[in-house]
Design an enzyme around this catalytic site. Structure first.
Site, PDB file in Angstrom:
ATOM      1  N   CYS A   6       0.824  -1.221   0.000  1.00 19.10           N
ATOM      2  CA  CYS A   6       0.000   0.000   0.000  1.00 19.10           C
ATOM      3  C   CYS A   6       0.856   1.268   0.000  1.00 19.10           C
ATOM      4  O   CYS A   6       0.610   2.211  -0.759  1.00 19.10           O
ATOM      5  CB  CYS A   6      -0.956   0.006   1.180  1.00 19.10           C
ATOM      6  SG  CYS A   6      -0.213  -0.518   2.718  1.00 19.10           S
ATOM      7  N   HIS A  37      -3.085   6.164   4.695  1.00 20.20           N
ATOM      8  CA  HIS A  37      -1.643   6.367   4.919  1.00 20.20           C
ATOM      9  C   HIS A  37      -1.248   7.734   4.376  1.00 20.20           C
ATOM     10  O   HIS A  37      -1.727   8.156   3.317  1.00 20.20           O
ATOM     11  CB  HIS A  37      -0.846   5.309   4.160  1.00 20.20           C
ATOM     12  CG  HIS A  37      -0.896   3.917   4.711  1.00 20.20           C
ATOM     13  ND1 HIS A  37      -1.459   3.577   5.926  1.00 20.20           N
ATOM     14  CD2 HIS A  37      -0.446   2.762   4.168  1.00 20.20           C
ATOM     15  CE1 HIS A  37      -1.343   2.279   6.122  1.00 20.20           C
ATOM     16  NE2 HIS A  37      -0.730   1.732   5.072  1.00 20.20           N
TER      17      HIS A  37
HETATM   18  C1  2RA Z   1       0.878  -2.087   6.691  1.00 22.20           C
HETATM   19  N1  2RA Z   1       1.668  -1.918   4.414  1.00 22.20           N
HETATM   20  O1  2RA Z   1       0.438  -0.944   6.552  1.00 22.20           O
HETATM   21  C2  2RA Z   1       1.472  -2.824   5.519  1.00 22.20           C
HETATM   22  C3  2RA Z   1       0.622  -3.995   5.122  1.00 22.20           C
HETATM   23  N2  2RA Z   1      -0.673  -3.606   4.731  1.00 22.20           N
HETATM   24  O2  2RA Z   1       0.857  -2.701   7.757  1.00 22.20           O
END
Ligand code: 2RA
Length: 338
Positions: free
Chosen positions: A128, A241
């Site tokens: 991601c 994120h």
């Molecule tokens: C996380 N990118 O954010 C890793 C797995 N999704 O934990």
């Protein structure tokens, strides 16, 4: 024509979202098979208004299936994806199992859809935190080339899974009511805290998550010369994120030109009017499929330096939506066979 589709890992956060995105985007599904571990057998999930039973994932689960979206962890993918491909089923795998396999394409449709043409039956969905970064950087890479990226991520707990979302919620309540916060998922409380620790630590002092950003970026851009330094941090956010991205380009480019390129880039929404407090944030990006870019400015500390702020929903574009978009390209270009 429509296709017989399976979702392996259907009851997880990403698996659930894959089902929702298939429905939202009207993917041509003739029949949907939901697969999970034996623990989940008996559960039912809804697709297009119908309840579908969750079946146990088995070696013969993919006979007669055209396309399988996997999000059940690397060990499950390593075991079952090759069996699915052997049965003629195309697999889009969201785990890390095959991402660095030179024979397996690692694809973000807005960035390197061409890499899908020669797929061997298994296609890897990138991590991601990599996906949102390469979507934002693709126009810059195409226009002037990228020499170096320094990225710090602020990653939502949903990236770890539902247990982490529940843990953050419980810890906030514990602390508000004067109790010691319970820590099962992470080594320390994540509530009102930041953990510079996503994935195992490696001998080079980096974590697995940080090295994914280095290695996957180079593979997706097909540019092993790109230098990447990543610091990945878990923050007390549920969905979305965020990333602070500093870029050194090979040739000069103005901030205005960068903004213009990004405003025209597929999958990108520019939110960049800081004087009006307009910049990307997880609270606005969560639930959407775009990658949001703002705080576009020069990085005066280096020659040809740029700094950006990039936010995207890690469960949607960071995983489920990207996987479905890969499937859409396969259908559109007649590459679902192999
Ligand atoms: C996380 N990118 O954010 C890793 C797995 N999704 O934990």
């Amino acid at each position: 024509r429509s296709y017989r589709v399976a979702v392996a890992g259907a009851t997880g956060a990403v698996g659930n979202m894959m089902i929702r995105v298939l429905e939202e985007r009207g993917f041509p599904v003739e029949d949907l098979t939901l697969l999970a571990s034996s623990r989940s057998v008996g559960r039912e999930l809804t697709f297009r208004g119908r309840s579908i039973p969750v079946r146990e994932l088995r070696e013969d689960s993919f006979k007669g299936i055209d396309l399988a979206l996997f999000s059940a962890g690397a060990s499950v993918s390593r075991k079952f994806a090759p069996l699915a491909a052997r049965d003629g089923c195309v697999v889009v795998d969201n785990s890390s199992a095959f991402r660095m396999d030179p024979k397996i394409p690692l694809v973000v449709p807005e960035v390197n859809a061409h890499a899908l043409e020669s797929h061997p039956g298994i296609i890897a969905n990138p991590n991601c935190s990599t996906i949102q970064m390469v979507v934002a950087l693709k126009p810059i890479q195409d226009a002037v080339g990228i020499r170096r990226i320094v990225v710090t991520t602020f990653q939502a707990v949903s990236g770890t899974g539902k247990k982490a979302v529940d843990e953050l919620e419980a810890q906030v309540r514990d602390l508000a009511e004067g109790r010691q916060p319970r820590c099962k998922v992470y080594p320390y409380p994540i509530a009102f805290n930041c953990l510079p620790h996503i994935g195992a630590f490696l001998d080079n002092g980096y974590t697995e998550e940080e090295m994914k950003m280095v290695n996957e970026t180079r593979k997706i851009f097909e540019d092993p010369q790109i230098r990447v330094c990543a610091t990945t941090v878990r923050v007390p956010v549920y969905y979305g994120h965020s990333e602070s991205v500093a870029v050194e380009t090979r040739k000069p480019i103005s901030v205005e030109e960068v903004r213009n390129l990004l405003e025209r880039a597929p999958g990108v929404t520019v939110v960049d009017r800081p004087k009006e407090n307009a910049y990307p944030m997880p609270i606005h990006a969560a639930g959407k499929d775009d990658t949001f870019v703002g705080r576009i400015r020069r990085d005066e500390s280096v020659e040809n330096g740029l700094a950006l702020w990039v936010v995207s929903d890690n469960i949607r574009k960071g995983a489920a939506t990207n996987a479905v978009q890969i499937a859409e390209v396969l259908v559109e270009r007649g590459w679902l066979g192999f």
